[in-house]
Structure formats: C-alpha cells, structure tokens
Design an enzyme around this catalytic site. Structure first.
Site, short mmCIF file in Angstrom:
data_model
loop_
_atom_site.label_atom_id
_atom_site.label_comp_id
_atom_site.label_asym_id
_atom_site.label_seq_id
_atom_site.Cartn_x
_atom_site.Cartn_y
_atom_site.Cartn_z
N THR A 89 0.81 -1.33 -0.01
CA THR A 89 0.06 0.00 -0.14
C THR A 89 1.01 1.39 0.08
O THR A 89 0.70 2.11 -0.75
CB THR A 89 -1.03 0.02 1.14
OG1 THR A 89 -1.76 -1.19 1.15
CG2 THR A 89 -1.80 1.16 1.38
N HIS A 150 -9.22 0.23 2.70
CA HIS A 150 -8.86 -1.31 2.70
C HIS A 150 -10.51 -2.02 2.42
O HIS A 150 -10.25 -3.11 2.61
CB HIS A 150 -8.42 -1.77 4.06
CG HIS A 150 -7.06 -1.12 4.22
ND1 HIS A 150 -6.03 -1.54 3.61
CD2 HIS A 150 -6.62 -0.31 5.19
CE1 HIS A 150 -4.82 -1.09 4.02
NE2 HIS A 150 -5.17 -0.26 4.87
N ARG A 173 -1.13 -9.45 -2.62
CA ARG A 173 0.00 -10.20 -2.61
C ARG A 173 -0.12 -11.56 -1.89
O ARG A 173 -1.35 -12.00 -1.35
CB ARG A 173 0.73 -9.47 -1.29
CG ARG A 173 2.28 -9.78 -0.81
CD ARG A 173 2.66 -8.82 0.49
NE ARG A 173 3.94 -9.09 0.43
CZ ARG A 173 4.74 -8.41 1.54
NH1 ARG A 173 4.15 -7.50 2.33
NH2 ARG A 173 5.82 -8.45 1.75
N SER A 181 3.64 -10.20 7.09
CA SER A 181 3.76 -8.85 7.30
C SER A 181 2.59 -8.17 8.16
O SER A 181 3.17 -7.12 8.94
CB SER A 181 3.94 -8.12 5.77
OG SER A 181 4.00 -6.66 6.01
N ARG A 305 9.13 -2.06 6.75
CA ARG A 305 9.88 -3.35 7.58
C ARG A 305 11.22 -3.75 6.29
O ARG A 305 12.03 -3.38 6.67
CB ARG A 305 9.03 -4.36 8.19
CG ARG A 305 9.47 -5.27 9.11
CD ARG A 305 8.68 -6.17 9.35
NE ARG A 305 8.32 -6.95 8.48
CZ ARG A 305 8.92 -8.47 8.18
NH1 ARG A 305 9.97 -8.71 8.77
NH2 ARG A 305 8.30 -9.29 7.18
N LYS A 306 10.52 -4.69 5.61
CA LYS A 306 11.44 -5.37 4.51
C LYS A 306 11.13 -5.09 3.13
O LYS A 306 11.88 -4.68 2.35
CB LYS A 306 11.59 -6.77 4.82
CG LYS A 306 12.47 -6.99 6.14
CD LYS A 306 12.65 -8.53 6.32
CE LYS A 306 13.60 -9.16 7.26
NZ LYS A 306 13.72 -10.39 7.37
N GLY A 307 9.82 -5.11 2.87
CA GLY A 307 9.47 -5.21 1.50
C GLY A 307 9.78 -6.24 0.61
O GLY A 307 9.85 -6.16 -0.53
#
Length: 348
Positions: A89, A150, A173, A181, A305-307
C-alpha cells in the site's frame, strides 16, 4: 457489551438531528448482534473485529466505515487505491502520487522527499476524514483526488462502484507474505505493556479469515471478479509481479490513470527516476518517514519493514504453508487467479 459503552465509543456528532440518532441506534444494534472476535494485542474493544457485510471490520473504524458508505460522493476523476492490509500500500501510494503530479514539481522537489508521507499524499479515507466527522467536507482536496481504502469491493460506497470514470487500482500479495507482514506490523506497534500476539494464534485466525478486512481470499476475489467485468475501471496488480518488473508496471499504471509517459519522458529516464524515488529502500531512509506519526497515531516508521518477496519462508513451517494453500489459495480454483508461492521454508 453495554449500549452505553458503545455509544461512548462511537461518539457520533449530534449536529445531524434525527439522522445522526438513527445511525447511532443502527450502530448500537449492529455491534450487539454481529459476530465478534479479537485480532491483535490487547483485550479491549480496540482489538475487536466485527463480521459486517461479509468482512471483519475493526471496531475503531466501524463508525467511520458506515459514515463513508452512507455519505461519500465520488467525482468523475477520482482515483482510488484499494488494498488488503500489508500488500504494498505505502509503495503504491508513492507511485500513484508521483505519476499523477510529476508535472507539478521536478523529481528533486517532490514533497515525498521532505515533507509528505505516502499516507498523507493518498489519504486513508475512513481514518483521515470520517473517523471524527460523519460528513466531512472534501471539497478542499486537489483534483484528481487520490484516496485509499481497505474495504472489500462489495462494501465500497455505491457511488464508487457505479461511477463509470473513477479509477480503482487494486494490489494484493501472496497470502503467506501478507500474513507475516501483518503479524509483524501488529507486533511492531504493540505497546510495551501489552502482551504479544502469538504467531500461532494469529495464524489460526487468519486461516479462518478472522482479521481486519478478511477473509483475505474473499477480498481478492471480489476485486478480481469486478475487474473481469470492467477492466477499464479496475487495474488489478500483484505485489510480486510489480516487484519483478517495476518498469513495465509503472508504465501500465500511468496509462491506466490517464497520465501516460511521453516518448520524450521515457528517453529522459523519467520512469526510472520515479521508480528510484518511490523505491522501498529510498522511502525507508527519508527523515519524513523515519520520524513523526500518522493521523491515526501510528509511527511513520512502522510502515517500512522489509518489503521483500518470500520473507514468510523464515516463519512458516511446511505444515502451515500447506494449510494456507488449502484455506486461502484453494478458493481461487477455477477463477484463473494464481500466485507464485515458494514451497521451501527455512522453518521446521
């Protein structure tokens, strides 16, 4: 739950007379008869989700959701980003904002670099407009209005679904990465005095579809089917695909939004500039995203965070992956929709 507690929590404005009282009564009735579960840390109402219109609605946003559905009026050139939780997002907000506004400022002067977070650039409608105001005045928002929700497709305000020219960008995803996540996000924002949300408990509820805006498979299929019926209105994207070939997907996104890149822009490398500016790595290191808080009280840094694609393999056992494939991916059979899923895990 006692009705007085509900009334205090929803705190509707009394300025709309009978209509306001009717909505308050409606909400009181709903939360007393709808199925209720907990998803997240804490034991109070803020961690509760209610099964409403076929999805699990977070209690803190229940009032705002109903007000949004009842009162929102779509403009012909509105652009909506619609997503489940934790599906790219933040990244997609930055891309849409930069594509649409690229002629207003040079890349080095893009406000996303210094003063604007992606969530300010493309506001979360229920939280940033309807949480404190049943009928907010949205006339001040520059057009085309860039807005995010959402909500599942079937629960969008009728004016969004029925407007033939408004655009909807949807990104989802693979469920393994989305779940991990989401769990990390909940743990990241958990106050120090709250008990952790155990991974096993979160997993069990996710498989049953009990999470904010779940069930996940229903959320995806709703937009997938709507896209089949009207591809001019809905652009359906998968996070993994956009990560694998960002260049072509950014061009597709620009064309869909009505802001295509010219040949000259492509020769000058404008597409690559936008991709670099909006990359996870770049956004994460910007001071505007490392400090401060969102309108809904969460730290800006919590959204980075990480993606990565495939991080769930570090947390899910083969048995958990198998169960998710059956409980979530199994619902996509015969729909023509597939996800690239790694069968290898680093967790036994």
């Amino acid at each position: 739950m006692e009705a007085t507690t509900i009334s205090e929590n929803i705190n509707l404005s009394k300025s709309h007379g009978v209509e306001s009282r009717d909505i308050e009564e409606e909400l009181q009735e709903l939360v007393q008869r709808l199925p209720k579960e907990r998803f997240g840390f804490g034991r109070d109402e803020n961690s509760a989700v209610y099964f409403y219109q076929g999805f699990w609605c977070p209690f803190p946003l229940f009032k705002a959701t109903i007000s949004f559905q009842k009162h929102f009026e779509t403009l012909d050139n509105d652009i909506f980003l619609t997503t489940p939780l934790k599906c790219g997002t933040t990244w997609m907000k930055a891309l849409i904002f930069t594509i649409v506004n690229r002629h207003k400022f040079q890349p080095e002067n893009n406000p996303l670099l210094t003063s604007l977070t992606p969530h300010q650039a493309m506001p979360y409608v229920e939280v940033q407009f309807y949480l404190k105001n049943q009928e907010p005045n949205l006339s001040h928002i520059p057009q085309p209005r860039l807005l995010h929700t959402h909500l599942p497709y079937s629960s969008l305000p009728p004016s969004i679904r029925e407007c033939p020219t408004a655009k909807i960008v949807y990104i989802c995803r693979n469920p393994m990465d989305m779940f991990i996540s989401t769990w990390h996000f909940i743990e990241n924002i958990r106050p120090a005095n709250e008990e952790p949300f155990p991974l096993d408990e979160a997993f069990e509820k996710f498989c049953r579809g009990v999470h904010a805006y779940g069930p996940y498979s229903d959320h995806i299929l709703g937009f997938w089917k709507a896209k089949q019926e009207n591809s001019n209105k809905i652009l359906f994207l998968k996070y993994e695909d956009v990560k694998a070939d960002t260049f072509s997907h950014v061009k597709t996104l620009a064309n869909f939004l009505g802001f295509p890149f010219s040949e000259e822009e492509e020769k000058k490398g404008v597409v690559e500039e936008i991709i670099k500016l909006c990359s996870f790595e770049n956004l994460k290191e910007l001071e505007v995203n490392k400090s401060g808080y969102q309108a809904f009280g969460l730290p800006n840094s919590a959204f980075f965070r990480k993606g990565e694609v495939g991080d769930s393999t570090n947390y899910l056992t083969p048995a958990m992956v198998e169960r998710l494939e059956k409980s979530v991916l199994g619902k996509f059979d015969k729909s023509g929709l597939t996800f690239k899923i790694s069968s290898k895990t680093n967790c036994e």
